[in-house]
Design a protein around this motif. Structure first.
Motif, short mmCIF file in Angstrom:
data_model
loop_
_atom_site.label_atom_id
_atom_site.label_comp_id
_atom_site.label_asym_id
_atom_site.label_seq_id
_atom_site.Cartn_x
_atom_site.Cartn_y
_atom_site.Cartn_z
N TYR A 5 -20.13 1.02 -32.18
CA TYR A 5 -19.04 2.00 -32.09
C TYR A 5 -19.27 3.15 -33.07
O TYR A 5 -19.16 4.32 -32.71
CB TYR A 5 -17.73 1.27 -32.39
N LEU A 6 -19.63 2.83 -34.31
CA LEU A 6 -19.87 3.86 -35.31
C LEU A 6 -21.09 4.71 -34.94
O LEU A 6 -21.05 5.94 -35.02
CB LEU A 6 -20.06 3.24 -36.70
N ASP A 7 -22.17 4.06 -34.52
CA ASP A 7 -23.38 4.80 -34.14
C ASP A 7 -23.12 5.76 -32.98
O ASP A 7 -23.66 6.86 -32.95
CB ASP A 7 -24.52 3.85 -33.80
N HIS A 8 -22.31 5.32 -32.04
CA HIS A 8 -21.93 6.19 -30.91
C HIS A 8 -21.29 7.47 -31.43
O HIS A 8 -21.64 8.58 -31.00
CB HIS A 8 -20.97 5.43 -29.98
N HIS A 9 -20.38 7.34 -32.36
CA HIS A 9 -19.67 8.51 -32.87
C HIS A 9 -20.54 9.34 -33.81
O HIS A 9 -20.40 10.56 -33.85
CB HIS A 9 -18.35 8.08 -33.50
N LEU A 10 -21.44 8.71 -34.52
CA LEU A 10 -22.39 9.47 -35.34
C LEU A 10 -23.30 10.32 -34.45
O LEU A 10 -23.61 11.47 -34.78
CB LEU A 10 -23.21 8.54 -36.23
N ALA A 11 -23.69 9.78 -33.30
CA ALA A 11 -24.50 10.55 -32.35
C ALA A 11 -23.71 11.73 -31.80
O ALA A 11 -24.25 12.83 -31.63
CB ALA A 11 -24.98 9.65 -31.21
N LEU A 12 -22.43 11.52 -31.55
CA LEU A 12 -21.58 12.62 -31.06
C LEU A 12 -21.41 13.70 -32.13
O LEU A 12 -21.38 14.89 -31.82
CB LEU A 12 -20.22 12.10 -30.60
N ALA A 110 -13.19 -7.59 -26.52
CA ALA A 110 -14.60 -7.97 -26.48
C ALA A 110 -15.07 -8.44 -27.85
O ALA A 110 -15.76 -9.46 -27.97
CB ALA A 110 -15.45 -6.80 -25.99
N GLU A 111 -14.68 -7.74 -28.90
CA GLU A 111 -15.07 -8.13 -30.26
C GLU A 111 -14.50 -9.50 -30.63
O GLU A 111 -15.18 -10.32 -31.24
CB GLU A 111 -14.64 -7.07 -31.27
N ASN A 120 -19.32 3.63 -23.29
CA ASN A 120 -19.47 4.62 -22.22
C ASN A 120 -19.25 4.01 -20.85
O ASN A 120 -18.61 4.62 -19.99
CB ASN A 120 -20.86 5.29 -22.28
N ARG A 121 -19.76 2.80 -20.63
CA ARG A 121 -19.56 2.14 -19.33
C ARG A 121 -18.08 1.87 -19.09
O ARG A 121 -17.55 2.12 -18.01
CB ARG A 121 -20.35 0.84 -19.28
N GLU A 122 -17.41 1.34 -20.09
CA GLU A 122 -15.97 1.04 -19.95
C GLU A 122 -15.16 2.31 -19.74
O GLU A 122 -14.20 2.32 -18.96
CB GLU A 122 -15.46 0.28 -21.17
N LYS A 123 -15.56 3.37 -20.39
CA LYS A 123 -14.85 4.65 -20.21
C LYS A 123 -15.01 5.13 -18.77
O LYS A 123 -14.06 5.61 -18.16
CB LYS A 123 -15.38 5.68 -21.20
#
Length: 135
Positions: A5-12, A110-111, A120-123
């Motif tokens: 989750y954090l890595d996703h937002h760091l990429a954004l 899920a956690e 992204n898939r769930e979104k």
């Protein structure tokens, strides 16, 4: 493969940084003010890596993007608004907030079950029109 989750937002944030850099290179903003803003913006990923729960700097900077650079407001990843929350939520309509609340509920479930979660898939599944198969 799902990223954290954090890595996703760091990429954004890195993506948004690229947009801001391009804006400065196109000389569409006051250079000195923009350079100072970029210095602060560059502090954000490291601050999040050290303390991901501390979102105050992120809230402040994302809100400033909307105020300082309204010409790119439509390019700000919506996930960042939800991630930082607080005043950033003022830039989201109620329907979008409801979608992100559902996403978070699925993520937390899920956690709790030690199951993988692909943000992204769930979104994409949640964005399907009513009546479509969501699972």
């Amino acid at each position: 493969m799902a990223i954290s989750y954090l890595d996703h937002h760091l990429a954004l944030l890195a993506h948004l940084r690229g947009i801001l850099v391009a804006l400065g290179e196109a000389e569409q903003v006051a250079d000195e003010s923009h350079a100072l803003f970029m210095e602060r913006f560059d502090e954000l990923p490291a601050a999040l890596a050290d303390r991901p729960e501390d979102s105050h700097l992120g809230q402040e900077l994302i809100c400033q993007v909307f105020q300082r650079y309204p010409q790119i407001a439509h390019l700000v990843p919506r996930d960042l608004l939800w991630f930082f929350g607080g005043d950033c939520l003022h830039f989201m309509p109620d329907e979008e907030i409801a979608l992100y609340q559902e996403l978070d509920e699925r993520r937390f479930e899920a956690e709790a079950n030690d199951a993988p979660f692909d943000w992204n898939r769930e979104k994409q599944l949640l964005a399907l029109p009513e009546g479509s198969s969501r699972h």
